[in-house]
Design an enzyme around this catalytic site. Structure first.
Site, PDB file in Angstrom:
ATOM      1  N   LYS A 186       0.846  -1.208   0.000  1.00 53.51           N
ATOM      2  CA  LYS A 186       0.000   0.000   0.000  1.00 53.51           C
ATOM      3  C   LYS A 186       0.882   1.260   0.000  1.00 53.51           C
ATOM      4  CE  LYS A 186      -3.367  -2.788  -0.012  1.00 53.51           C
ATOM      5  NZ  LYS A 186      -4.706  -2.995   0.456  1.00 53.51           N
TER       6      LYS A 186
HETATM    7  C1  LIG Z   1      -5.704  -4.048   0.790  1.00 54.60           C
HETATM    8  C2  LIG Z   1      -7.160  -3.833   0.748  1.00 54.60           C
HETATM    9  C3  LIG Z   1      -8.004  -4.247   1.782  1.00 54.60           C
HETATM   10  C4  LIG Z   1      -7.552  -5.095   2.920  1.00 54.60           C
HETATM   11  O1  LIG Z   1      -6.431  -4.665   3.617  1.00 54.60           O
HETATM   12  P1  LIG Z   1      -5.509  -5.734   4.359  1.00 54.60           P
HETATM   13  O2  LIG Z   1      -4.599  -4.892   5.189  1.00 54.60           O
HETATM   14  O3  LIG Z   1      -4.787  -6.502   3.300  1.00 54.60           O
HETATM   15  O4  LIG Z   1      -6.383  -6.608   5.182  1.00 54.60           O
HETATM   16  C5  LIG Z   1      -9.336  -3.908   1.705  1.00 54.60           C
HETATM   17  N1  LIG Z   1      -9.838  -3.235   0.661  1.00 54.60           N
HETATM   18  C6  LIG Z   1      -9.061  -2.842  -0.366  1.00 54.60           C
HETATM   19  C7  LIG Z   1      -9.688  -2.080  -1.490  1.00 54.60           C
HETATM   20  C8  LIG Z   1      -7.704  -3.140  -0.375  1.00 54.60           C
HETATM   21  O5  LIG Z   1      -6.950  -2.772  -1.407  1.00 54.60           O
END
Ligand SMILES: *Cc1c(COP(=O)(O)O)cnc(C)c1O
Length: 371
Positions: A186
């Site tokens: 991210k």
């Molecule tokens: C990454 C992501 C999540 C979940 O996050 P995690 O930290 O991997 O549990 C939820 N929604 C979207 C759109 C994402 O890209």
């Protein structure tokens, strides 16, 4: 910086000296579970969401799950979710026992279409979950207006959109709750982690209870809760990354501007940005007309990392598709289907050098020529 044939990765998570030092500092302190680092991270993150209360948890999925629980969403409720997202968005709804209602996206932003939300309302609709996909803010002004008129909770899935904004308001500061992920790929990370933002002090209190077995005072459990705590090691890394986020975000935006200016292949459509939107380019996602698999193979041959987010819309994934088939329920999501068939994400991360950007542009523009 990569040489001419080295792969330019689609994402490059940073675990630098400062992150390592922060983790080691906490490890040596012996106070590793949720403590002062988590509290400081929450405080520092809240600047990104207009000073709202922030509650750190162990993943973005946990953030979504607890946000829905804290807002009282559960069995019998319907939550409107885009099918063009990561499965976590819809999974959180199912995990609280509510029903997912899929609505289509806008062609330009790839985010939930407010008109489709309006059309999907039923007497059971309790919440709507706009996803700020790829770092582009959803049409929050119109979605908040619909929610206000129908008394719906709004859970923003901002897991890809740290520091994105619409007309100056940051994502995570519109809805009843905003949710962020700190997964390594991210825009900023904490190894794993998540954050919930909310303006409502009582919702924040319930979130703090839910992440820690329902306890504020040890062994004085008030409600049923889980263990979704963030560690102080993760929070210390998150604080380092949080401090770097503004510069990284500017670099992502500059990289995207370069790509959009220089990509001229007639069969490639570059990302559009809505009026008043600050797109933070978690992904730089183009549409490719014609044979996408062949285009992706040619990019890979040229050493350009590329990926499809997401090749299968959520409503076509087994845990959603099979029950819908059984119930004879179908969804009409033409823009979702078209996006899933056309999109390709290209590298845009802040680790790209000017030479990398030039290589990406020439490989993409070569897609427009006869092979
Ligand atoms: C990454 C992501 C999540 C979940 O996050 P995690 O930290 O991997 O549990 C939820 N929604 C979207 C759109 C994402 O890209």
């Amino acid at each position: 910086m990569t040489d001419a044939h080295e792969l330019i990765p689609a994402a490059r998570p940073v675990i630098g000296e400062e992150e390592i030092e922060a983790a080691v500092r906490v490890l040596r302190s012996g106070r590793v579970v949720q403590g002062p680092e988590v509290a400081a991270f929450e405080e520092e993150f809240s600047e990104l969401v207009g000073g709202r209360h922030c509650v750190a948890v162990n993943s973005g999925t946990s953030a979504l799950h607890l946000a829905l629980l804290a807002l009282g969403i559960g069995p019998g409720d319907e939550v409107i979710v885009p099918s063009f997202s990561f499965a976590a968005s819809a999974n959180a709804v199912r995990l609280v026992g509510a029903d997912v209602v899929f609505a289509d996206i806008e062609a330009d932003s790839f985010c939930l279409d407010p008109a489709a939300v309006e059309a999907a309302l039923t007497p059971r609709t309790a919440a709507v979950m706009p996803v700020h996909l790829y770092g582009h803010p959803a049409a929050m002004d119109r979605i908040m207006d619909i929610a206000g008129r129908h008394g719906l909770a709004v859970v923003e899935d901002a897991c890809q959109a740290h520091a994105a904004a619409l007309h100056g308001t940051p994502v995570g500061a519109f809805g009843s709750a905003g949710t962020f992920s700190f997964y390594p790929t991210k825009n900023m990370h904490a190894l794993e982690g998540g954050m919930v933002s909310t303006e409502d002090a009582e919702v924040a209190r319930v979130l703090r209870l839910l992440r820690n077995q329902g306890m504020e005072q040890r062994y004085a459990n008030e409600i049923v809760g889980a263990n979704m705590r963030m560690t102080d090691v993760a929070a210390a890394i998150g604080r380092v990354q949080r401090a770097k986020l503004p510069a990284w975000t500017e670099q992502r935006i500059a990289n995207a501007a370069y790509l959009t200016e220089h990509i001229t292949a007639p069969n490639v459509v570059t990302p559009k940005v809505a009026d008043g939107a600050r797109h933070v380019y978690h992904q730089y996602t183009v549409r490719v007309s014609g044979d996408r698999d062949a285009a992706m193979a040619r990019l890979s041959e040229a050493g350009i990392g590329n990926a499809v987010y997401y090749p299968t819309p959520i409503h076509r994934l087994k845990p959603y598709w099979e029950p819908d088939q059984k119930a004879g329920r179908t969804w009409d999501l033409p823009e979702t289907e078209r996006a899933a068939a056309e999109v390709v994400s290209l590298p845009v991360h802040p680790g790209l050098a000017p030479r990398d950007l030039e290589r990406i542009v020439s490989a993409v523009n070569a897609l427009g020529e006869q092979k």
